[in-house]
Design a protein around this motif. Structure first.
Motif, PDB file in Angstrom:
ATOM      1  N   LEU A 106       0.849  -1.276  -0.135  1.00  0.00           N
ATOM      2  CA  LEU A 106      -0.027  -0.087  -0.068  1.00  0.00           C
ATOM      3  C   LEU A 106       0.860   1.278  -0.147  1.00  0.00           C
ATOM      4  O   LEU A 106       0.366   2.434  -0.264  1.00  0.00           O
ATOM      5  N   LEU A 107       2.304   1.092   0.333  1.00  0.00           N
ATOM      6  CA  LEU A 107       2.991   2.382   0.280  1.00  0.00           C
ATOM      7  C   LEU A 107       3.545   2.434  -0.936  1.00  0.00           C
ATOM      8  O   LEU A 107       4.482   3.357  -1.123  1.00  0.00           O
ATOM      9  N   GLY A 108       3.666   1.629  -2.108  1.00  0.00           N
ATOM     10  CA  GLY A 108       4.137   1.661  -3.289  1.00  0.00           C
ATOM     11  C   GLY A 108       5.057   0.106  -3.755  1.00  0.00           C
ATOM     12  O   GLY A 108       4.791  -0.772  -2.875  1.00  0.00           O
ATOM     13  N   VAL A 109       5.835   0.632  -4.701  1.00  0.00           N
ATOM     14  CA  VAL A 109       6.876  -0.374  -4.905  1.00  0.00           C
ATOM     15  C   VAL A 109       7.772  -0.926  -3.802  1.00  0.00           C
ATOM     16  O   VAL A 109       8.153   0.052  -3.164  1.00  0.00           O
ATOM     17  N   PHE A 110       7.975  -2.112  -3.565  1.00  0.00           N
ATOM     18  CA  PHE A 110       8.816  -2.618  -2.667  1.00  0.00           C
ATOM     19  C   PHE A 110       9.668  -3.718  -2.927  1.00  0.00           C
ATOM     20  O   PHE A 110       9.613  -4.156  -4.107  1.00  0.00           O
ATOM     21  N   GLY A 111      10.871  -4.012  -2.236  1.00  0.00           N
ATOM     22  CA  GLY A 111      11.462  -5.184  -2.290  1.00  0.00           C
ATOM     23  C   GLY A 111      13.193  -4.821  -2.707  1.00  0.00           C
ATOM     24  O   GLY A 111      13.502  -5.008  -4.015  1.00  0.00           O
ATOM     25  N   SER A 112      13.868  -4.073  -1.914  1.00  0.00           N
ATOM     26  CA  SER A 112      15.289  -3.729  -2.338  1.00  0.00           C
ATOM     27  C   SER A 112      16.202  -4.988  -2.496  1.00  0.00           C
ATOM     28  O   SER A 112      15.734  -6.151  -1.980  1.00  0.00           O
ATOM     29  N   ALA A 113      17.401  -5.057  -2.994  1.00  0.00           N
ATOM     30  CA  ALA A 113      18.031  -6.031  -3.341  1.00  0.00           C
ATOM     31  C   ALA A 113      18.593  -6.603  -1.944  1.00  0.00           C
ATOM     32  O   ALA A 113      18.943  -7.934  -2.044  1.00  0.00           O
ATOM     33  N   GLY A 129      11.750  -6.464  -9.913  1.00  0.00           N
ATOM     34  CA  GLY A 129      12.080  -5.106 -10.784  1.00  0.00           C
ATOM     35  C   GLY A 129      12.549  -4.009  -9.917  1.00  0.00           C
ATOM     36  O   GLY A 129      13.157  -3.191 -10.087  1.00  0.00           O
ATOM     37  N   ALA A 130      12.175  -3.721  -8.365  1.00  0.00           N
ATOM     38  CA  ALA A 130      12.643  -3.167  -7.503  1.00  0.00           C
ATOM     39  C   ALA A 130      14.037  -2.972  -7.433  1.00  0.00           C
ATOM     40  O   ALA A 130      14.683  -1.966  -7.323  1.00  0.00           O
ATOM     41  N   ALA A 131      14.698  -4.401  -7.345  1.00  0.00           N
ATOM     42  CA  ALA A 131      16.096  -4.649  -7.224  1.00  0.00           C
ATOM     43  C   ALA A 131      16.853  -4.064  -8.450  1.00  0.00           C
ATOM     44  O   ALA A 131      17.983  -3.223  -8.390  1.00  0.00           O
ATOM     45  N   LEU A 132      16.154  -4.405  -9.505  1.00  0.00           N
ATOM     46  CA  LEU A 132      16.706  -3.863 -10.937  1.00  0.00           C
ATOM     47  C   LEU A 132      16.766  -2.407 -10.985  1.00  0.00           C
ATOM     48  O   LEU A 132      17.495  -1.935 -11.732  1.00  0.00           O
ATOM     49  N   ALA A 133      15.811  -1.639 -10.377  1.00  0.00           N
ATOM     50  CA  ALA A 133      15.650  -0.179 -10.126  1.00  0.00           C
ATOM     51  C   ALA A 133      16.565   0.392  -9.212  1.00  0.00           C
ATOM     52  O   ALA A 133      16.522   1.580  -8.889  1.00  0.00           O
ATOM     53  N   CYS A 134      17.366  -0.484  -8.553  1.00  0.00           N
ATOM     54  CA  CYS A 134      18.202  -0.164  -7.391  1.00  0.00           C
ATOM     55  C   CYS A 134      17.335   0.566  -6.253  1.00  0.00           C
ATOM     56  O   CYS A 134      17.844   1.620  -5.772  1.00  0.00           O
ATOM     57  N   LEU A 135      16.251   0.162  -5.953  1.00  0.00           N
ATOM     58  CA  LEU A 135      15.384   0.700  -5.034  1.00  0.00           C
ATOM     59  C   LEU A 135      16.284   0.840  -3.542  1.00  0.00           C
ATOM     60  O   LEU A 135      16.654  -0.463  -3.188  1.00  0.00           O
ATOM     61  N   VAL A 136      16.306   1.810  -2.777  1.00  0.00           N
ATOM     62  CA  VAL A 136      16.917   1.743  -1.610  1.00  0.00           C
ATOM     63  C   VAL A 136      15.882   1.436  -0.502  1.00  0.00           C
ATOM     64  O   VAL A 136      14.612   2.044  -0.641  1.00  0.00           O
ATOM     65  N   ARG A 137      16.129   0.470   0.567  1.00  0.00           N
ATOM     66  CA  ARG A 137      15.297   0.133   1.468  1.00  0.00           C
ATOM     67  C   ARG A 137      14.865   1.563   2.281  1.00  0.00           C
ATOM     68  O   ARG A 137      15.616   2.198   2.734  1.00  0.00           O
ATOM     69  N   GLY A 138      13.474   1.693   2.379  1.00  0.00           N
ATOM     70  CA  GLY A 138      12.876   2.884   2.935  1.00  0.00           C
ATOM     71  C   GLY A 138      12.590   4.034   2.183  1.00  0.00           C
ATOM     72  O   GLY A 138      11.986   4.889   2.598  1.00  0.00           O
ATOM     73  N   GLU A 139      13.013   3.845   0.945  1.00  0.00           N
ATOM     74  CA  GLU A 139      12.756   4.784  -0.113  1.00  0.00           C
ATOM     75  C   GLU A 139      11.270   4.458  -1.072  1.00  0.00           C
ATOM     76  O   GLU A 139      11.181   3.173  -1.011  1.00  0.00           O
ATOM     77  N   HIS A 140      11.107   5.474  -1.975  1.00  0.00           N
ATOM     78  CA  HIS A 140      10.058   5.194  -2.938  1.00  0.00           C
ATOM     79  C   HIS A 140      10.699   4.981  -4.274  1.00  0.00           C
ATOM     80  O   HIS A 140      11.387   5.863  -4.343  1.00  0.00           O
ATOM     81  N   LEU A 141       9.961   4.343  -5.038  1.00  0.00           N
ATOM     82  CA  LEU A 141      10.338   4.192  -6.457  1.00  0.00           C
ATOM     83  C   LEU A 141       9.342   5.137  -7.544  1.00  0.00           C
ATOM     84  O   LEU A 141       8.318   5.212  -7.214  1.00  0.00           O
ATOM     85  N   SER A 142      10.047   6.102  -8.136  1.00  0.00           N
ATOM     86  CA  SER A 142       9.346   6.924  -8.841  1.00  0.00           C
ATOM     87  C   SER A 142       8.639   6.282 -10.050  1.00  0.00           C
ATOM     88  O   SER A 142       9.060   5.178 -10.519  1.00  0.00           O
ATOM     89  N   LYS A 143       7.572   6.823 -10.512  1.00  0.00           N
ATOM     90  CA  LYS A 143       6.975   6.419 -11.677  1.00  0.00           C
ATOM     91  C   LYS A 143       7.918   6.223 -12.924  1.00  0.00           C
ATOM     92  O   LYS A 143       7.565   5.416 -13.763  1.00  0.00           O
ATOM     93  N   GLU A 144       8.948   7.371 -12.922  1.00  0.00           N
ATOM     94  CA  GLU A 144       9.641   7.207 -14.224  1.00  0.00           C
ATOM     95  C   GLU A 144      10.547   5.889 -14.211  1.00  0.00           C
ATOM     96  O   GLU A 144      10.721   5.293 -15.298  1.00  0.00           O
TER      97      GLU A 144
END
Length: 227
Positions: A106-113, A129-144
């Motif tokens: 509910l907070l958005g895309v999740f799943g850091s590497a 996909g989140a790891a592929l986008a280099c999502l940092v734990r605790g941060e949100h992934l932009s739509k871009e």
């Protein structure tokens, strides 16, 4: 279980039920852990698992701690049966048919590497996909970034928090977002829903989570390989 304690519980409340062992994760408040020890309770501290292998080791260690090593072996055997089956099936999938999956809470895309969900994805034969986008734990992934990754599958959970059916509303919101209409998952209506407890299953149920994600992502392969 006849007695259920509240999420926020004192050492005294725990002491009142006279447990033989109190199991806590290492991220628990150190002062709270010390207070448990101070009142004479036996405390077992476990590591926070971030991989399937760590979950397996934790099950084995816990079974030893409660003197149920045989039962622990049975649990591990059932877990390994599920994960081995998934690997056997997903190993038959060609590289070109492997999917990129992006999971939503509910907070958005999740799943850091670095997280457990990433290893669940690896064992389910999908790319997180989140790891592929280099999502940092605790941060949100932009739509871009979501558009840039262009996931093949979007995954939602059945979690409901304050309003009945809020996940349904949230899902509709994401899937109708004009900024996301170009991604493959939405164009192909490739949407899967899993039980919320599978997102970070840090127990033997990680096997069920891996199996559920794999079966829903690659249904055609699992239909050919039923057990």
């Amino acid at each position: 279980i006849p007695l259920k304690l509240p999420q926020k519980v004192s050492a005294e409340q725990i002491l009142a039920i006279k447990p033989d062992l109190v199991i806590v994760q290492e991220n628990s408040n150190t002062a709270f852990i010390q207070s448990l020890k101070d009142v004479g309770l036996k405390v077992y501290i476990t590591k926070i698992p971030t991989t399937l292998d760590m979950v397996r080791k934790r099950i084995i260690k816990l079974s030893e701690a409660v003197n149920e090593k045989k039962q622990g072996s049975i649990v591990i055997k059932e877990l390994d049966k599920k994960t081995t089956f998934v690997k056997e099936v997903t190993d038959t999938i060609s590289v070109s048919d492997k999917k990129i999956l992006m999971g939503y809470s509910l907070l958005g895309v999740f799943g850091s590497a670095e997280g457990l969900f990433n290893d669940i994805c690896i064992n389910a034969g999908v790319t997180n996909g989140a790891a592929l986008a280099c999502l940092v734990r605790g941060e949100h992934l932009s739509k871009e970034k979501i558009v840039e990754v262009d996931p093949d599958v979007l995954m939602f959970s059945d979690y409901s928090s304050t309003q009945e059916g809020d996940t349904v509303l949230f899902r509709k919101e994401v899937l109708s977002d004009p900024a996301l209409q170009s991604i493959k998952a939405i164009k192909n209506n490739n949407i899967i829903i899993i039980k919320d407890r599978y997102r970070y299953a840090a127990s033997q149920y990680i096997g069920d989570g891996i199996l559920d994600i794999a079966q829903k992502t690659y249904p055609e392969y699992f239909k050919k390989n039923k057990k």
